[in-house]
Write a protein that holds these residues in place. Sequence first.
Motif, short mmCIF file in Angstrom:
data_model
loop_
_atom_site.label_atom_id
_atom_site.label_comp_id
_atom_site.label_asym_id
_atom_site.label_seq_id
_atom_site.Cartn_x
_atom_site.Cartn_y
_atom_site.Cartn_z
N ASP A 27 0.89 -1.17 0.00
CA ASP A 27 0.00 0.00 0.00
C ASP A 27 0.92 1.22 0.00
O ASP A 27 1.16 1.87 1.01
CB ASP A 27 -0.89 -0.04 1.25
CG ASP A 27 -1.96 1.05 1.23
OD1 ASP A 27 -2.02 1.81 0.25
OD2 ASP A 27 -2.70 1.14 2.22
N THR A 32 2.11 1.23 3.79
CA THR A 32 3.22 0.27 3.94
C THR A 32 4.58 0.97 3.87
O THR A 32 5.56 0.49 4.44
CB THR A 32 3.13 -0.91 2.94
OG1 THR A 32 3.23 -0.44 1.60
CG2 THR A 32 1.84 -1.68 3.12
N THR A 102 -5.30 2.35 8.82
CA THR A 102 -5.17 2.19 7.36
C THR A 102 -6.24 1.23 6.85
O THR A 102 -6.17 0.02 7.05
CB THR A 102 -3.77 1.70 6.95
OG1 THR A 102 -3.84 1.23 5.59
CG2 THR A 102 -3.28 0.56 7.82
N ASN A 104 -7.33 0.39 3.67
CA ASN A 104 -7.01 -0.55 2.59
C ASN A 104 -5.98 -1.59 3.02
O ASN A 104 -6.11 -2.78 2.73
CB ASN A 104 -6.50 0.23 1.37
CG ASN A 104 -7.55 1.18 0.83
OD1 ASN A 104 -8.70 0.80 0.61
ND2 ASN A 104 -7.17 2.44 0.64
N GLY A 105 -4.96 -1.14 3.74
CA GLY A 105 -3.90 -2.05 4.18
C GLY A 105 -4.41 -3.10 5.15
O GLY A 105 -4.07 -4.29 5.04
N CYS A 144 -1.73 -6.24 -3.77
CA CYS A 144 -1.91 -4.79 -3.89
C CYS A 144 -3.15 -4.38 -3.09
O CYS A 144 -4.24 -4.87 -3.37
CB CYS A 144 -2.09 -4.42 -5.35
SG CYS A 144 -0.68 -4.89 -6.38
N ALA A 145 -2.95 -3.50 -2.11
CA ALA A 145 -4.08 -3.10 -1.26
C ALA A 145 -5.08 -2.24 -2.04
O ALA A 145 -6.27 -2.24 -1.74
CB ALA A 145 -3.57 -2.35 -0.04
N TRP A 147 -7.36 0.74 -3.65
CA TRP A 147 -8.15 1.82 -3.07
C TRP A 147 -9.61 1.35 -3.04
O TRP A 147 -10.22 1.22 -4.10
CB TRP A 147 -8.00 3.10 -3.90
CG TRP A 147 -8.83 4.24 -3.42
CD1 TRP A 147 -9.96 4.73 -4.01
CD2 TRP A 147 -8.60 5.04 -2.25
NE1 TRP A 147 -10.45 5.78 -3.27
CE2 TRP A 147 -9.64 6.00 -2.20
CE3 TRP A 147 -7.62 5.04 -1.25
CZ2 TRP A 147 -9.73 6.94 -1.17
CZ3 TRP A 147 -7.72 5.98 -0.23
CH2 TRP A 147 -8.75 6.92 -0.20
N ASP A 155 0.51 0.67 -6.53
CA ASP A 155 0.75 -0.62 -5.88
C ASP A 155 1.16 -1.67 -6.92
O ASP A 155 2.04 -2.52 -6.67
CB ASP A 155 -0.50 -1.09 -5.12
CG ASP A 155 -0.82 -0.18 -3.93
OD1 ASP A 155 0.05 0.64 -3.55
OD2 ASP A 155 -1.94 -0.27 -3.39
#
Lengths: 237, 237
Positions: A27, A32, A102, A104-105, A144-145, A147, A155
């Motif tokens: 991310d 990240t 976070t 998305n992460g 890939c986190a 969006w 990402d």
Amino acid sequence: MNQLNVCLSPALIPLYNVEDHIVVIIDIFRATSSICYGIENGAEAIIPVSLVEECAAYREKGLDYLLAAERDGKVVEGFDFGNSPFSYTKEKVAGKTVVLTTTNGTHALHLSRAAKKIVIGSFLNLTSMCDWLKLQNDNILLVCAGWKNNFNLEDTLFAGAVVEQLKTGDFKPDDAAIAANDLYQLGKHDLNEYLKKTSHSERLKKLGIEKDIEFCLQVDLITAIPVLDGEMLVKLQ
Amino acid sequence: MNQLNVCLSPALIPLYNVEDHIVVIIDIFRATSSICYGIENGAEAIIPVSLVEECAAYREKGLDYLLAAERDGKVVEGFDFGNSPFSYTKEKVAGKTVVLTTTNGTHALHLSRAAKKIVIGSFLNLTSMCDWLKLQNDNILLVCAGWKNNFNLEDTLFAGAVVEQLKTGDFKPDDAAIAANDLYQLGKHDLNEYLKKTSHSERLKKLGIEKDIEFCLQVDLITAIPVLDGEMLVKLQ
């Protein structure tokens, strides 16, 4: 031959047998990158959470946590700092445990929970992490986190940079890994310039975090590799 | 400004408001290529179904259907033909209704059902379809059917070819559209050569359908645009 797979969105994680893979969570802007930098700078642990409320709950635990939460690019009132990597310096985080908000992460982490091991990647620790991955002789899944479950270019570009370093090894890349690596070929000479065309570069500009972006695109600034241990990210020994 | 979005896997369709888009379904090897060719050659309609059993059920309806079903690259016994575009010639399909078994394509179609309109794309009708899309003044979602919900390179490459023709217009591409277009820049000079590195090119070779692949990568062989009308794909008038 080991697999080298790229998962372009957390929504696609269920397609993979994560239990057969070492997972790298990605991310790049900015979770990240900040996590890698904080662990390098001596943070004892970083705990990723989804919501500002979950982060705030750590205040009640009475321990010496640093709480990081942002909304619309600004530190939320009552919190110690936001998601800018510039907050994760030695002076601020050494010896501390940071609770980092976070969405998305954390989403990507939770869906990857069954993996053999979960590590955290960013351009900042790229080569160090790739060197470690090469030694594992195992299947690798780069997550890939994105969006909100959407594909994003930064990402994917980083996933392509990892494929670039691993592809000479004994790995079979899937189509997404091939595509990510091809995109990296186009962007590697000037990552920042390449990413200016992304759909959300304007959003990032409005947030006033252009310096963060530049920072996150530095290659091999550090060597620490964060690894998930229970609920916490700690330095891989 | 209208949106130009690329959905890299049917599993990501729920992220989009399909009801606000014209959807293009893409399954280059070989379902949407064969559908375009069949409609060009005078098939009255083509009915896509997921399973061989659903296809077989049309036999009972007693009408003059042509039934197309394959398993492992071979025509299933008792069926009229498989998914090779070479079966969709004037001699075979003119005036007929074809029931075509395509797991990935049907899956993508069903998930896109709420769209304003659904058309079928392939390299064979590329420019004709893009010219039509330009006239619609609407949001466009290019749906890659992929392989069992996984990303694949050939469908993405075609999405990139569509973006290439539309990007001079009044569209805002999302990150996936930008990435698809960049991949197309790398592959456009020799689509077949570029796709040889895909993870399943060996699988396709084993199926003995290399001639089909070559056929499906011909650009602008035809002008017909199949459009979904109820359960059937018919020629857009």
